[in-house]
Design an enzyme around this catalytic site. Structure first.
Site, short mmCIF file in Angstrom:
data_model
loop_
_atom_site.label_atom_id
_atom_site.label_comp_id
_atom_site.label_asym_id
_atom_site.label_seq_id
_atom_site.Cartn_x
_atom_site.Cartn_y
_atom_site.Cartn_z
N ILE A 174 -33.72 53.55 40.20
CA ILE A 174 -33.59 52.42 41.12
C ILE A 174 -32.75 51.32 40.49
O ILE A 174 -31.86 50.75 41.14
CB ILE A 174 -34.98 51.89 41.51
CG1 ILE A 174 -35.79 52.99 42.21
CG2 ILE A 174 -34.85 50.68 42.43
CD1 ILE A 174 -37.26 52.69 42.34
N ASP A 194 -33.69 47.79 28.98
CA ASP A 194 -34.41 49.06 29.03
C ASP A 194 -34.43 49.64 27.63
O ASP A 194 -33.43 50.19 27.16
CB ASP A 194 -33.76 50.04 30.01
CG ASP A 194 -34.67 51.22 30.34
OD1 ASP A 194 -35.34 51.72 29.40
OD2 ASP A 194 -34.72 51.63 31.51
N ALA A 254 -41.42 47.02 42.03
CA ALA A 254 -41.83 48.14 41.17
C ALA A 254 -43.33 48.41 41.30
O ALA A 254 -43.76 49.34 41.98
CB ALA A 254 -41.45 47.86 39.72
N ARG A 255 -44.14 47.58 40.64
CA ARG A 255 -45.59 47.74 40.67
C ARG A 255 -46.26 46.39 40.46
O ARG A 255 -45.79 45.55 39.70
CB ARG A 255 -46.08 48.71 39.58
CG ARG A 255 -45.93 50.19 39.89
CD ARG A 255 -46.83 50.61 41.05
NE ARG A 255 -46.83 52.05 41.27
CZ ARG A 255 -45.98 52.71 42.03
NH1 ARG A 255 -45.00 52.05 42.63
NH2 ARG A 255 -46.09 54.01 42.18
N ASP A 279 -42.85 42.82 46.76
CA ASP A 279 -43.30 43.98 47.53
C ASP A 279 -44.57 44.58 46.94
O ASP A 279 -45.19 45.42 47.58
CB ASP A 279 -42.19 45.05 47.57
CG ASP A 279 -42.56 46.25 48.41
OD1 ASP A 279 -42.89 46.05 49.60
OD2 ASP A 279 -42.55 47.38 47.88
N GLU A 284 -53.70 45.53 46.56
CA GLU A 284 -52.87 45.83 47.72
C GLU A 284 -53.71 46.34 48.88
O GLU A 284 -54.53 47.24 48.70
CB GLU A 284 -51.80 46.86 47.33
CG GLU A 284 -50.82 46.28 46.31
CD GLU A 284 -49.71 47.26 45.93
OE1 GLU A 284 -49.88 48.47 46.15
OE2 GLU A 284 -48.69 46.81 45.41
N HIS A 303 -45.89 46.58 49.80
CA HIS A 303 -45.54 47.81 49.06
C HIS A 303 -44.88 48.83 50.00
O HIS A 303 -45.24 50.01 50.02
CB HIS A 303 -46.78 48.42 48.40
CG HIS A 303 -46.44 49.27 47.21
ND1 HIS A 303 -47.34 49.54 46.19
CD2 HIS A 303 -45.32 49.94 46.87
CE1 HIS A 303 -46.78 50.32 45.29
NE2 HIS A 303 -45.55 50.58 45.69
#
Length: 354
Positions: A174, A194, A254-255, A279, A284, A303
């Site tokens: 992504i 990263d 992402a999370r 998101d 959630e 999400h």
């Protein structure tokens, strides 16, 4: 509970279980190519005893990826695996694998696969959409016009994203697509953090390698595309938000749990950050009275970044093809614990022969 497959109940059948539905029916269509595979649908409404009976004889588990969609006792952890002596593979329904304890699976000789890349386009488009909407203050003007009469156009003056600096946390499928879109469409300078990539990977993926701190300090937009792991929980905390440029925009598709929600609220309320697009949430869906939802400069979704018709079909196709490979004894392309592959081969031969 229902079963499909031509070898149900016969010795040598390769049993895969899942709860209620696949991401897309194409998974079942793909698995039906192999008549030795028996696919069994379980229902969360069934008794635990009935579901545990199915798990005790299962060789594969297509597991839901979202933490809030599955009872904790059906997460793939050490306690779960102790009750599944024949389990060979746990396959995450999506790219994330929050419901899987990778170390516990490895210790039990169980391989784990995800469907990384299957929803990359959908999530990248969603993240870019949030960036654009927040820059143009679309959410704020929409809320105002629905609640009040009259609006001064200059009150909600926005900004262009062209030529700005994008900071990406996690340059996988992504993140890579985000770099491509933002670099090519808007001429943005793309910095990325990263720690699992080589310098050549950054060049090939269209980004400049930078430290975590440098990404935060220099980016006009910070977008998160790393998995939720022990290393990344609360990675974006009060210190991290404090390092970001005044007026920067934060996006997380992402999370939940990768950013500290209270710290983000404080950074937005103080005016240090100008806006956020979220998101993903710690719980959630978040309750309506969540503090972040009280801010007009927060654009929220539940999400759904990766939930498109195209991405669900792609993810489900990946899942079916990988399980088909695995139960033919072939190494899958998205193996998360490759060091366990020789152990898997030994266990597979013990159950099914060569």
């Amino acid at each position: 509970m229902s079963e499909t497959g031509n070898s149900a109940g016969r010795d040598g059948a390769k049993r895969i279980v899942y709860f209620e539905k696949f991401a897309d029916p194409v998974t079942g269509t793909i698995l039906a190519r192999d008549p030795s595979i028996n696919v069994q649908r379980l229902e969360l409404s069934n008794s635990d005893a009935e579901n545990w009976q199915a798990f005790s004889g299962a060789h594969g588990y297509q597991i839901r990826a979202a933490r809030d969609e599955l009872p904790v006792h059906f997460f793939a952890n050490s306690e779960f695996l102790a009750r599944c002596p024949n389990m060979l593979v746990v396959s995450s329904m999506g790219a994330g694998f929050d419901t899987v304890d990778l170390d516990a699976c490895s210790a039990a000789g169980v391989i784990v696969v995800n469907q990384a890349g299957g929803n990359a386009e959908a999530v990248a488009e969603h993240a870019l959409g949030l960036m654009l909407a927040l820059s143009k203050r679309v959410g704020e003007t929409d809320q105002f016009m629905r609640a009040q009469d009259g609006i001064a156009r200059n009150t909600y003056m926005g900004r262009n994203i062209q030529g700005k600096t994008l900071g990406i946390i996690g340059l996988g499928h992504i993140g890579r697509r985000m770099a491509e879109l933002c670099g090519s469409l808007f001429g943005m300078r793309v910095l990325a953090y990263d720690p699992y990539l080589e310098d050549s990977d950054f060049v090939e993926r269209g980004a400049i390698s930078a430290s975590f701190e440098d990404v935060l300090a220099n980016a006009d937009f910070v977008t998160v595309h790393c998995p939720r792991t022990a290393e990344t929980i609360n990675l974006l905390d009060a210190r991290a938000f404090g390092l970001m440029k005044p007026g920067a925009i934060f996006v997380n598709t992402a999370r939940g749990g990768i950013h500290d929600e209270a710290a983000l609220f404080a950074a937005l309320q103080s005016g240090h950050l100008s806006a956020a697009g979220l998101d993903v949430w710690a719980v959630e869906p978040p309750p309506r009275d969540h503090p972040l939802l009280s801010l007009s400069n927060v654009l929220a979704s539940p999400h759904t970044a990766g939930v498109t018709h195209e991405s669900r079909h792609q993810v489900a196709s990946y899942a079916g093809e990988q399980l088909l490979d695995i139960f033919a004894g072939r190494r899958p392309p998205r193996l998360l614990n490759p060091e366990i592959w020789p152990v898997f081969q030994e266990r597979y031969r013990a159950l099914f022969g060569d």
